[in-house]
Design a protein around this motif. Sequence first.
Motif, PDB file in Angstrom:
ATOM      1  N   ALA A  73       0.846  -1.198   0.000  1.00  0.00           N
ATOM      2  CA  ALA A  73       0.000   0.000   0.000  1.00  0.00           C
ATOM      3  C   ALA A  73       0.876   1.241   0.000  1.00  0.00           C
ATOM      4  N   ALA A  74       1.944   1.174  -0.774  1.00  0.00           N
ATOM      5  CA  ALA A  74       2.950   2.238  -0.814  1.00  0.00           C
ATOM      6  C   ALA A  74       3.333   2.518  -2.266  1.00  0.00           C
ATOM      7  N   GLY A  75       2.325   2.575  -3.142  1.00  0.00           N
ATOM      8  CA  GLY A  75       2.579   2.864  -4.539  1.00  0.00           C
ATOM      9  C   GLY A  75       2.865   4.336  -4.771  1.00  0.00           C
ATOM     10  N   GLY A  76       3.264   4.642  -5.985  1.00  0.00           N
ATOM     11  CA  GLY A  76       3.543   6.026  -6.355  1.00  0.00           C
ATOM     12  C   GLY A  76       4.954   6.251  -6.847  1.00  0.00           C
ATOM     13  N   GLY A  77       5.806   5.234  -6.792  1.00  0.00           N
ATOM     14  CA  GLY A  77       7.171   5.387  -7.286  1.00  0.00           C
ATOM     15  C   GLY A  77       8.060   6.181  -6.355  1.00  0.00           C
ATOM     16  N   GLN A  78       7.811   6.096  -5.072  1.00  0.00           N
ATOM     17  CA  GLN A  78       8.603   6.837  -4.098  1.00  0.00           C
ATOM     18  C   GLN A  78       9.478   5.881  -3.274  1.00  0.00           C
ATOM     19  N   GLN A  79       8.893   5.190  -2.301  1.00  0.00           N
ATOM     20  CA  GLN A  79       9.671   4.254  -1.503  1.00  0.00           C
ATOM     21  C   GLN A  79      10.304   3.168  -2.373  1.00  0.00           C
ATOM     22  N   SER A  80       9.560   2.699  -3.365  1.00  0.00           N
ATOM     23  CA  SER A  80      10.107   1.649  -4.231  1.00  0.00           C
ATOM     24  C   SER A  80      11.337   2.139  -4.983  1.00  0.00           C
ATOM     25  N   ALA A  81      11.375   3.426  -5.319  1.00  0.00           N
ATOM     26  CA  ALA A  81      12.540   3.969  -6.021  1.00  0.00           C
ATOM     27  C   ALA A  81      13.779   3.905  -5.147  1.00  0.00           C
ATOM     28  N   VAL A  82      13.628   4.181  -3.866  1.00  0.00           N
ATOM     29  CA  VAL A  82      14.774   4.099  -2.952  1.00  0.00           C
ATOM     30  C   VAL A  82      15.272   2.665  -2.867  1.00  0.00           C
ATOM     31  N   PHE A  83      14.359   1.719  -2.665  1.00  0.00           N
ATOM     32  CA  PHE A  83      14.761   0.320  -2.603  1.00  0.00           C
ATOM     33  C   PHE A  83      15.402  -0.133  -3.914  1.00  0.00           C
ATOM     34  N   GLY A  84      14.863   0.347  -5.039  1.00  0.00           N
ATOM     35  CA  GLY A  84      15.422  -0.027  -6.327  1.00  0.00           C
ATOM     36  C   GLY A  84      16.853   0.442  -6.481  1.00  0.00           C
ATOM     37  N   LEU A  85      17.124   1.676  -6.077  1.00  0.00           N
ATOM     38  CA  LEU A  85      18.479   2.212  -6.172  1.00  0.00           C
ATOM     39  C   LEU A  85      19.432   1.529  -5.198  1.00  0.00           C
ATOM     40  N   LEU A  86      18.884   0.931  -4.150  1.00  0.00           N
ATOM     41  CA  LEU A  86      19.717   0.217  -3.183  1.00  0.00           C
ATOM     42  C   LEU A  86      19.958  -1.234  -3.591  1.00  0.00           C
ATOM     43  N   GLY A  87      19.378  -1.655  -4.702  1.00  0.00           N
ATOM     44  CA  GLY A  87      19.650  -2.985  -5.212  1.00  0.00           C
ATOM     45  C   GLY A  87      18.738  -4.074  -4.708  1.00  0.00           C
ATOM     46  N   ALA A  88      17.561  -3.726  -4.206  1.00  0.00           N
ATOM     47  CA  ALA A  88      16.600  -4.723  -3.742  1.00  0.00           C
ATOM     48  C   ALA A  88      15.784  -5.266  -4.910  1.00  0.00           C
ATOM     49  N   HIS A  89      15.164  -6.435  -4.698  1.00  0.00           N
ATOM     50  CA  HIS A  89      14.218  -6.999  -5.643  1.00  0.00           C
ATOM     51  C   HIS A  89      12.819  -6.588  -5.171  1.00  0.00           C
ATOM     52  N   ILE A  90      12.143  -5.745  -5.936  1.00  0.00           N
ATOM     53  CA  ILE A  90      10.979  -5.031  -5.421  1.00  0.00           C
ATOM     54  C   ILE A  90       9.679  -5.533  -6.010  1.00  0.00           C
ATOM     55  N   THR A  91       8.701  -5.696  -5.118  1.00  0.00           N
ATOM     56  CA  THR A  91       7.309  -5.869  -5.503  1.00  0.00           C
ATOM     57  C   THR A  91       6.509  -4.762  -4.832  1.00  0.00           C
ATOM     58  N   ALA A 106       9.116   5.091 -12.223  1.00  0.00           N
ATOM     59  CA  ALA A 106      10.390   5.237 -11.515  1.00  0.00           C
ATOM     60  C   ALA A 106      11.359   4.127 -11.898  1.00  0.00           C
ATOM     61  N   ALA A 107      10.858   2.898 -12.012  1.00  0.00           N
ATOM     62  CA  ALA A 107      11.726   1.768 -12.365  1.00  0.00           C
ATOM     63  C   ALA A 107      12.309   1.957 -13.762  1.00  0.00           C
ATOM     64  N   ALA A 108      11.503   2.412 -14.713  1.00  0.00           N
ATOM     65  CA  ALA A 108      11.995   2.658 -16.063  1.00  0.00           C
ATOM     66  C   ALA A 108      13.014   3.797 -16.076  1.00  0.00           C
ATOM     67  N   HIS A 109      12.779   4.814 -15.261  1.00  0.00           N
ATOM     68  CA  HIS A 109      13.675   5.969 -15.209  1.00  0.00           C
ATOM     69  C   HIS A 109      15.060   5.583 -14.694  1.00  0.00           C
ATOM     70  N   TYR A 110      15.097   4.776 -13.631  1.00  0.00           N
ATOM     71  CA  TYR A 110      16.380   4.425 -13.021  1.00  0.00           C
ATOM     72  C   TYR A 110      16.963   3.132 -13.580  1.00  0.00           C
ATOM     73  N   GLY A 111      16.136   2.291 -14.211  1.00  0.00           N
ATOM     74  CA  GLY A 111      16.638   1.099 -14.845  1.00  0.00           C
ATOM     75  C   GLY A 111      16.758  -0.124 -13.963  1.00  0.00           C
ATOM     76  N   TYR A 112      15.826  -0.313 -13.034  1.00  0.00           N
ATOM     77  CA  TYR A 112      15.816  -1.538 -12.234  1.00  0.00           C
ATOM     78  C   TYR A 112      14.494  -2.282 -12.491  1.00  0.00           C
ATOM     79  N   PRO A 113      14.479  -3.614 -12.313  1.00  0.00           N
ATOM     80  CA  PRO A 113      13.241  -4.383 -12.517  1.00  0.00           C
ATOM     81  C   PRO A 113      12.285  -4.218 -11.350  1.00  0.00           C
ATOM     82  N   ILE A 114      11.005  -4.381 -11.623  1.00  0.00           N
ATOM     83  CA  ILE A 114       9.995  -4.241 -10.569  1.00  0.00           C
ATOM     84  C   ILE A 114       8.780  -5.102 -10.919  1.00  0.00           C
ATOM     85  N   THR A 115       8.095  -5.571  -9.907  1.00  0.00           N
ATOM     86  CA  THR A 115       6.826  -6.262 -10.068  1.00  0.00           C
ATOM     87  C   THR A 115       5.747  -5.432  -9.383  1.00  0.00           C
ATOM     88  N   THR A 116       4.666  -5.138 -10.080  1.00  0.00           N
ATOM     89  CA  THR A 116       3.560  -4.383  -9.485  1.00  0.00           C
ATOM     90  C   THR A 116       2.301  -5.238  -9.526  1.00  0.00           C
TER      91      THR A 116
END
Length: 263
Positions: A73-91, A106-116
């Motif tokens: 319940a934390a959508g919006g490309g905010q918290q997930s962007a931080v985790f993505g830049l830290l190298g986590a595998h994000i859902t 956010a995932a496309a902008h920074y270039g990390y994979p994500i599952t939504t």
Amino acid sequence: MEPIDDIAQANQTLWENEVAKKGGYTQPWLDLDRELLNDWLNGRLHSIPYPLYELYPASFMQNAAGKKVLCLAAGGGQQSAVFGLLGAHITVADLTQGQLDGDETAAAHYGYPITTIQADMRDLSTLPRHAYDLVFQADSLAYVPDVGEVYAQVSQVLRTGGLYRVKHSQPAVHRIAWNGTAYEIAAPYAETIQHRSDGAIEFRHHMDNIVNGLLDNGFSIQRVHESPYAQQTHILNQATPGSWDHEMRYVAGGFVIIAQKSI
């Protein structure tokens, strides 16, 4: 996804409208700095800049690299962007498709994979069981009537030993109002439901339910952290009376519990 009840319908509509209006919690963080993130995680910043002070405690994210993380319940490309830049595998699981679109952006902008996944936090049956190392939940439990329902779902998707970071509002000040001189409590403590003018439905959760609900669902409480927002005096000292920033000078902005799944 069809909402499971009128509560979900009301709040899904609220957040889709917020996305359309480009509300603050719906805009992806597209200017994060990796070096600044590392300085923050390693305690090298004397003053925590926006938006990082909202992600307390930093220790929860220090070892995120390589971990399976659920942003709940934390959508919006905010918290997930931080985790993505830290190298986590994000859902990301969120009720609102518009918010999930922000995570994809956010995932496309920074270039990390994500599952939504579009899902109600009270029903995570579409997510894999016992799969996640970390679950990060922002200030979203005010939109459900029973925190125990959500805790039970988190327990099902978090692995044993995994950590759950969950934020709550201070229940005693669920509804307050500026009267021109001071903040006053605007609703009796026993009144737990608020039908907002924008159509949203919010719920006050009492401390016994907040804490005991975790214990009843197989969690042990590791740490409790009050919001550091009130310490951002360089922002708050200039705030307009009655504004959110001004309110945070006088009223605690909430607290985070770090809980570990113990069984």
